[in-house]
Scaffold this motif. Sequence first.
Motif, PDB file in Angstrom:
ATOM      1  N   ASP A  33      26.591 -29.454  12.236  1.00  0.00           N
ATOM      2  CA  ASP A  33      27.646 -30.269  12.831  1.00  0.00           C
ATOM      3  C   ASP A  33      27.663 -30.204  14.348  1.00  0.00           C
ATOM      4  O   ASP A  33      28.289 -31.049  15.000  1.00  0.00           O
ATOM      5  CB  ASP A  33      29.017 -29.830  12.290  1.00  0.00           C
ATOM      6  CG  ASP A  33      29.163 -30.117  10.797  1.00  0.00           C
ATOM      7  OD1 ASP A  33      28.425 -31.003  10.302  1.00  0.00           O
ATOM      8  OD2 ASP A  33      30.000 -29.464  10.138  1.00  0.00           O
ATOM      9  N   GLU A  34      26.995 -29.205  14.930  1.00  0.00           N
ATOM     10  CA  GLU A  34      26.997 -29.082  16.388  1.00  0.00           C
ATOM     11  C   GLU A  34      26.036 -30.058  17.055  1.00  0.00           C
ATOM     12  O   GLU A  34      26.144 -30.316  18.250  1.00  0.00           O
ATOM     13  CB  GLU A  34      26.641 -27.649  16.792  1.00  0.00           C
ATOM     14  CG  GLU A  34      27.705 -26.619  16.425  1.00  0.00           C
ATOM     15  CD  GLU A  34      27.371 -25.255  16.990  1.00  0.00           C
ATOM     16  OE1 GLU A  34      27.830 -24.975  18.127  1.00  0.00           O
ATOM     17  OE2 GLU A  34      26.666 -24.482  16.324  1.00  0.00           O
ATOM     18  N   ALA A  76      22.863 -28.255  25.585  1.00  0.00           N
ATOM     19  CA  ALA A  76      24.295 -28.022  25.384  1.00  0.00           C
ATOM     20  C   ALA A  76      24.576 -26.871  24.431  1.00  0.00           C
ATOM     21  O   ALA A  76      25.732 -26.434  24.317  1.00  0.00           O
ATOM     22  CB  ALA A  76      24.952 -29.306  24.854  1.00  0.00           C
ATOM     23  N   LEU A  77      23.534 -26.366  23.746  1.00  0.00           N
ATOM     24  CA  LEU A  77      23.697 -25.253  22.798  1.00  0.00           C
ATOM     25  C   LEU A  77      22.702 -24.163  23.164  1.00  0.00           C
ATOM     26  O   LEU A  77      21.710 -23.936  22.455  1.00  0.00           O
ATOM     27  CB  LEU A  77      23.462 -25.744  21.354  1.00  0.00           C
ATOM     28  CG  LEU A  77      24.306 -26.948  20.891  1.00  0.00           C
ATOM     29  CD1 LEU A  77      23.836 -27.421  19.523  1.00  0.00           C
ATOM     30  CD2 LEU A  77      25.777 -26.573  20.849  1.00  0.00           C
ATOM     31  N   PRO A  78      22.911 -23.466  24.269  1.00  0.00           N
ATOM     32  CA  PRO A  78      21.901 -22.524  24.780  1.00  0.00           C
ATOM     33  C   PRO A  78      21.624 -21.346  23.857  1.00  0.00           C
ATOM     34  O   PRO A  78      20.566 -20.721  23.967  1.00  0.00           O
ATOM     35  CB  PRO A  78      22.517 -22.052  26.107  1.00  0.00           C
ATOM     36  CG  PRO A  78      23.993 -22.287  25.949  1.00  0.00           C
ATOM     37  CD  PRO A  78      24.122 -23.504  25.109  1.00  0.00           C
ATOM     38  N   ASN A  79      22.525 -21.035  22.957  1.00  0.00           N
ATOM     39  CA  ASN A  79      22.332 -19.880  22.082  1.00  0.00           C
ATOM     40  C   ASN A  79      21.723 -20.242  20.733  1.00  0.00           C
ATOM     41  O   ASN A  79      21.644 -19.399  19.839  1.00  0.00           O
ATOM     42  CB  ASN A  79      23.681 -19.172  21.856  1.00  0.00           C
ATOM     43  CG  ASN A  79      24.275 -18.631  23.148  1.00  0.00           C
ATOM     44  OD1 ASN A  79      23.532 -18.151  24.005  1.00  0.00           O
ATOM     45  ND2 ASN A  79      25.592 -18.720  23.293  1.00  0.00           N
TER      46      ASN A  79
END
Length: 410
Positions: A329-330, A290-293
């Motif tokens: 927090d992500e 969900a956080l590809p970067n």
Amino acid sequence: MKKNKKLLIRGIPVLVVLVVALFFLLEETVVSGGKNYVVKNGSLDAVIESVGEVKGEKATEINIPMEMRDRDLRIWQVKIVDMVEEGKIVKKGDYIAQLDQTEISNRMRDRMQEKEKRDADLKNARIDSTVRLTQLREGITNSKLDLEYNKIDLEQSKYESEAYQRKTQMAYQKAEIQVEKKRRDYLLEQNRLKMQVQRHEKRLDWLNDLIDRYQKAIAATRVTTPEDGIVMFGTNWSGRKYSKDDEISTYRPLLATLPDMSTVISETYVKEIDISKISKGDSVNITIDALPNKSYTGEVVYIASIGEDHQGFDMKVFKVIVRFNESDDELKPGMTCSNHIVFEHYNDRPIIPLEAVYTDSLQRIVFLKHGGKITKQPVELGAENKGMTVVLEGLQEGDRILMHPPEDML
């Protein structure tokens, strides 16, 4: 004519230089898609990849309430009839799930019916006890009267013959024995009836207590949170997360958790063929779907000692826990992540493409080109990663190998 001849003679060296340059240009082809590959030293990580799930290292467990796990209630499974969405932020005391009351209510009704029967049995036992003991007491009274009659006869027998005296004495002794027997029978029957009544009373007390526990279990079917947090539901035997209408076992009571995301872990499973390669403390590169970067680092902190069957695998797997070195927090519980576990690291070693490696007589070989000669060169290989492999023995930096060997040498 002579002029043209001189030009031709002067042009021969230039042509030779061009031919040689073209030859060396072809020889120096180093890209992996070309004919040759020049071995270079480099670094390579030996990696095992596995898919995991982001979790908090510490979490507050929300289990099936203890009132429902009472073994006397004989509730082995219960249905989830309603639940909140996973990932919902809740406060202490908020509702998260409703468990089915049907089986508990049915069992309580059966016990209440049994209680009614036991109440009637107890009343009958008390009445029977009163009647029976009254009869025995009357028997003792009658025996005492018989004893008194025989005592009078014995006292009057002194005026009679010795035979008659002996007869009245024996009758008196028999009456004494009968009185003692009646008293013993009374005590024995009193104890027996008392125990019978106590059994009924004890069973009734147990039923009353059990019905009270059933009532508490029914009240406990509404599940709330013990503190603030984000709701993450548990999994069933096959590893699938619980959802509405699923059955949850009282032997596996974890319904949900409230993870503490201050310290984050990834829970993953590694195949049994790879588990011996990794150790506690191995470094891990972690990417989040969900956080590809973004990417994270971590280390292996736990390796299960016993393998298990797990959905999605065709062999035994071992549970592995990876702790993140950092958190933010992500990161949310339940996110899917890829764990790249580095179990070995090579520095300044020859690195070659896997497609340049062949097998000949059970040994790994490459086709080494030296000058104009091509030979089969045995090699000992190390770890592989992304189509490249480490050469432990057999090659050195600068060697030239063929990506596709001549057909006559295959």
